[in-house]
Write a protein that holds these residues in place. Sequence first.
Motif, PDB file in Angstrom:
ATOM      1  N   PHE A  34       0.798  -1.227   0.000  1.00 26.92           N
ATOM      2  CA  PHE A  34       0.000   0.000   0.000  1.00 26.92           C
ATOM      3  C   PHE A  34       0.832   1.279   0.000  1.00 26.92           C
ATOM      4  CE2 PHE A  34       0.729  -1.462   4.325  1.00 26.92           C
ATOM      5  CZ  PHE A  34       1.264  -0.328   4.925  1.00 26.92           C
ATOM      6  N   GLY A  35       2.132   1.157  -0.110  1.00 28.62           N
ATOM      7  CA  GLY A  35       2.998   2.327  -0.001  1.00 28.62           C
ATOM      8  C   GLY A  35       2.774   3.356  -1.090  1.00 28.62           C
ATOM      9  N   ASN A  36       3.119   4.607  -0.772  1.00 27.28           N
ATOM     10  CA  ASN A  36       3.043   5.695  -1.748  1.00 27.28           C
ATOM     11  C   ASN A  36       4.275   5.607  -2.652  1.00 27.28           C
ATOM     12  OD1 ASN A  36       3.232   8.258  -3.058  1.00 27.28           O
ATOM     13  ND2 ASN A  36       1.917   9.130  -1.470  1.00 27.28           N
ATOM     14  N   PRO A  37       4.096   5.498  -3.964  1.00 28.70           N
ATOM     15  CA  PRO A  37       5.229   5.351  -4.880  1.00 28.70           C
ATOM     16  C   PRO A  37       6.235   6.498  -4.825  1.00 28.70           C
ATOM     17  CG  PRO A  37       3.192   4.862  -6.004  1.00 28.70           C
ATOM     18  CD  PRO A  37       2.809   5.461  -4.691  1.00 28.70           C
ATOM     19  N   SER A  38       5.818   7.632  -4.271  1.00 32.02           N
ATOM     20  CA  SER A  38       6.734   8.764  -4.169  1.00 32.02           C
ATOM     21  C   SER A  38       7.641   8.669  -2.942  1.00 32.02           C
ATOM     22  CB  SER A  38       5.941  10.077  -4.103  1.00 32.02           C
ATOM     23  OG  SER A  38       5.200  10.280  -5.292  1.00 32.02           O
ATOM     24  N   SER A  39       7.352   7.732  -2.058  1.00 27.39           N
ATOM     25  CA  SER A  39       8.171   7.552  -0.850  1.00 27.39           C
ATOM     26  C   SER A  39       9.438   6.773  -1.182  1.00 27.39           C
ATOM     27  CB  SER A  39       7.369   6.804   0.218  1.00 27.39           C
ATOM     28  OG  SER A  39       6.187   7.507   0.553  1.00 27.39           O
ATOM     29  N   ILE A  40      10.524   7.084  -0.469  1.00 27.32           N
ATOM     30  CA  ILE A  40      11.804   6.439  -0.790  1.00 27.32           C
ATOM     31  C   ILE A  40      12.044   5.166   0.014  1.00 27.32           C
ATOM     32  CG2 ILE A  40      12.861   8.630  -1.471  1.00 27.32           C
ATOM     33  CD1 ILE A  40      14.311   8.638   1.229  1.00 27.32           C
ATOM     34  N   HIS A  41      11.167   4.868   0.981  1.00 27.47           N
ATOM     35  CA  HIS A  41      11.354   3.641   1.757  1.00 27.47           C
ATOM     36  C   HIS A  41      10.886   2.423   0.961  1.00 27.47           C
ATOM     37  CE1 HIS A  41       7.092   4.168   2.443  1.00 27.47           C
ATOM     38  NE2 HIS A  41       7.289   5.239   3.221  1.00 27.47           N
ATOM     39  N   PHE A  70       8.417   0.366   1.241  1.00 28.37           N
ATOM     40  CA  PHE A  70       7.005   0.285   0.884  1.00 28.37           C
ATOM     41  C   PHE A  70       6.730   1.080  -0.398  1.00 28.37           C
ATOM     42  CE2 PHE A  70       7.123  -0.597   5.381  1.00 28.37           C
ATOM     43  CZ  PHE A  70       6.171  -1.593   5.570  1.00 28.37           C
ATOM     44  N   GLY A  71       7.346   2.238  -0.497  1.00 25.49           N
ATOM     45  CA  GLY A  71       7.187   3.075  -1.679  1.00 25.49           C
ATOM     46  C   GLY A  71       7.882   2.483  -2.898  1.00 25.49           C
ATOM     47  N   ARG A  72       9.076   1.947  -2.659  1.00 27.57           N
ATOM     48  CA  ARG A  72       9.818   1.363  -3.785  1.00 27.57           C
ATOM     49  C   ARG A  72       9.067   0.166  -4.371  1.00 27.57           C
ATOM     50  NH1 ARG A  72      14.144   1.854  -0.155  1.00 27.57           N
ATOM     51  NH2 ARG A  72      14.347  -0.413   0.020  1.00 27.57           N
ATOM     52  N   GLU A  73       8.390  -0.556  -3.511  1.00 29.22           N
ATOM     53  CA  GLU A  73       7.629  -1.731  -3.944  1.00 29.22           C
ATOM     54  C   GLU A  73       6.501  -1.343  -4.899  1.00 29.22           C
ATOM     55  OE1 GLU A  73       6.622  -5.653  -1.398  1.00 29.22           O
ATOM     56  OE2 GLU A  73       5.557  -3.842  -0.761  1.00 29.22           O
ATOM     57  N   THR A  74       5.742  -0.315  -4.532  1.00 32.26           N
ATOM     58  CA  THR A  74       4.644   0.100  -5.404  1.00 32.26           C
ATOM     59  C   THR A  74       5.153   0.844  -6.638  1.00 32.26           C
ATOM     60  OG1 THR A  74       4.331   2.051  -3.973  1.00 32.26           O
ATOM     61  CG2 THR A  74       2.877   0.164  -3.617  1.00 32.26           C
ATOM     62  N   ARG A  75       6.266   1.549  -6.497  1.00 35.57           N
ATOM     63  CA  ARG A  75       6.865   2.205  -7.659  1.00 35.57           C
ATOM     64  C   ARG A  75       7.235   1.170  -8.723  1.00 35.57           C
ATOM     65  NH1 ARG A  75       6.152   5.913 -10.475  1.00 35.57           N
ATOM     66  NH2 ARG A  75       5.997   7.212  -8.601  1.00 35.57           N
ATOM     67  N   LYS A  76       7.753   0.055  -8.286  1.00 40.54           N
ATOM     68  CA  LYS A  76       8.116  -1.017  -9.211  1.00 40.54           C
ATOM     69  C   LYS A  76       6.873  -1.549  -9.933  1.00 40.54           C
ATOM     70  CE  LYS A  76      10.424  -5.533  -9.365  1.00 40.54           C
ATOM     71  NZ  LYS A  76      11.093  -6.585  -8.550  1.00 40.54           N
ATOM     72  N   ALA A  77       5.755  -1.669  -9.204  1.00 37.25           N
ATOM     73  CA  ALA A  77       4.512  -2.156  -9.807  1.00 37.25           C
ATOM     74  C   ALA A  77       3.984  -1.177 -10.852  1.00 37.25           C
ATOM     75  CB  ALA A  77       3.464  -2.380  -8.718  1.00 37.25           C
ATOM     76  N   VAL A  78       4.069   0.129 -10.551  1.00 36.03           N
ATOM     77  CA  VAL A  78       3.634   1.153 -11.504  1.00 36.03           C
ATOM     78  C   VAL A  78       4.484   1.095 -12.767  1.00 36.03           C
ATOM     79  CG1 VAL A  78       3.499   3.640 -11.931  1.00 36.03           C
ATOM     80  CG2 VAL A  78       2.667   2.699  -9.770  1.00 36.03           C
ATOM     81  N   ASP A  79       5.781   0.972 -12.589  1.00 39.34           N
ATOM     82  CA  ASP A  79       6.703   0.909 -13.735  1.00 39.34           C
ATOM     83  C   ASP A  79       6.419  -0.317 -14.602  1.00 39.34           C
ATOM     84  OD1 ASP A  79       7.899   3.213 -12.853  1.00 39.34           O
ATOM     85  OD2 ASP A  79       9.612   2.202 -11.903  1.00 39.34           O
ATOM     86  N   GLN A  80       6.124  -1.434 -13.950  1.00 42.53           N
ATOM     87  CA  GLN A  80       5.836  -2.655 -14.704  1.00 42.53           C
ATOM     88  C   GLN A  80       4.561  -2.490 -15.524  1.00 42.53           C
ATOM     89  OE1 GLN A  80       4.665  -6.144 -12.442  1.00 42.53           O
ATOM     90  NE2 GLN A  80       5.571  -7.520 -13.955  1.00 42.53           N
ATOM     91  N   ALA A  81       3.526  -1.899 -14.933  1.00 43.52           N
ATOM     92  CA  ALA A  81       2.275  -1.682 -15.656  1.00 43.52           C
ATOM     93  C   ALA A  81       2.478  -0.727 -16.830  1.00 43.52           C
ATOM     94  CB  ALA A  81       1.215  -1.123 -14.701  1.00 43.52           C
TER      95      ALA A  81
END
Length: 394
Positions: free
Chosen positions: A30-37, A39-50
């Motif tokens: 559920f992390g915010n993709p703009s966060s550097i921790h 949790f954020g890196r995890e969702t950022r990766k999902a956004v990039d994959q999509a």
Amino acid sequence: MKKVYMDYAATTPVKKEVLDEMMPYYTTHFGNPSSIHSFGRETRKAVDQARDRIAKTLGTKSDEIFFTGGGTESDNWAIKGVAYALKNKGNHIITTKVEHHAVLHTCQHLEKEGFEVTYLEVDEYGLINLEDLKKAIKDETILITIMYANNEIGTVQPIKEIGKIAKDNKIIFHSDAVQAYGSFPINVDELGLDLVSISAHKIYGPKGIGALYARRGTKIFPMIHGGAQERRRRAGTENIAGIVGFGKAAELANENIEAHNKKIITLRDQLINTLMEKIPYSKLNGHPTKRLPGNANISFEFIEGEALLLSLDMVGIAGSSGSACTSGSLDPSHVLMAIGLSHEIAHGSLRLTVGDFTTTEEVDYVIEQLPKIVDRLRQMSPLYEGVKGGNNNV
């Protein structure tokens, strides 16, 4: 009571594979993709994959895909964004009379701000004349926005030829491909597209998520300001689950399109041909062959579309009298009027659209029920008196 859904052009159910990929992003990830921790890196990766998945389906790079809140926002952004970015270069936009209201109303808004818009006529099938397009171009023309396939009558425009005309005249070309995406292979370079609007809920993905393809170098003004999301082009915390679902739905929809369409077209043609044969005073709207695989739009003379829809609903069949966005309006469809139908015939039009979950048994059920409903409604119509017993088409 049997329930048959034949309104896939309005929206589609979310496929299980899509929902399965989405669910963890509502709870665990559920992390915010703009966060550097982490949790954020995890969702950022999902956004990039999509983003990568969607870019692949359009034959482009992932940094040219921007997520939006849906097809309507994508259309608004493409048109207003170019208009505002290039207003010092020109103020003329070319579109058609059969566009979705997301395009038409946006163009009408820009007219109030001093922009000039040319609305191209279409023929009886809903196709533009390429010569009319060429003649409409001026030195001040900055944008051509023409939909890939019509959401009401299913007609597919000559997109590649339009793209060449736009390129030859150094004009930005945008296409609302919300209905066409997933039904036809779309390669932005081959078609000469600079901007493309797409939406997830038309391809068995979630509602509330869309995307805009914007060719690198295309000048487009941001519409939503705030944070630095979407490479500072579209602010707002990302809809992670929606984006993930869109990516999966896009991948599924673009796998083996030809084989997928074969089944859909067979069902569509069975529906069209049998209904036209069984019901007199009927007319197919849209091009007979250059049309969306699942679209059947037929006008039945001497009846009202609203009564037809209610009668169908009473036997468990869901259809539409036109665009879902115009439901509730007493005005006839602007698309049907543009192709030359009278008010009376336009009001008696029915759009049935089949999809991935439509069965032959469901088509047979509609073919069984619809002629009886049309006949019953006509018996109550004074306009039908005097023509009973005929078997002519409109």
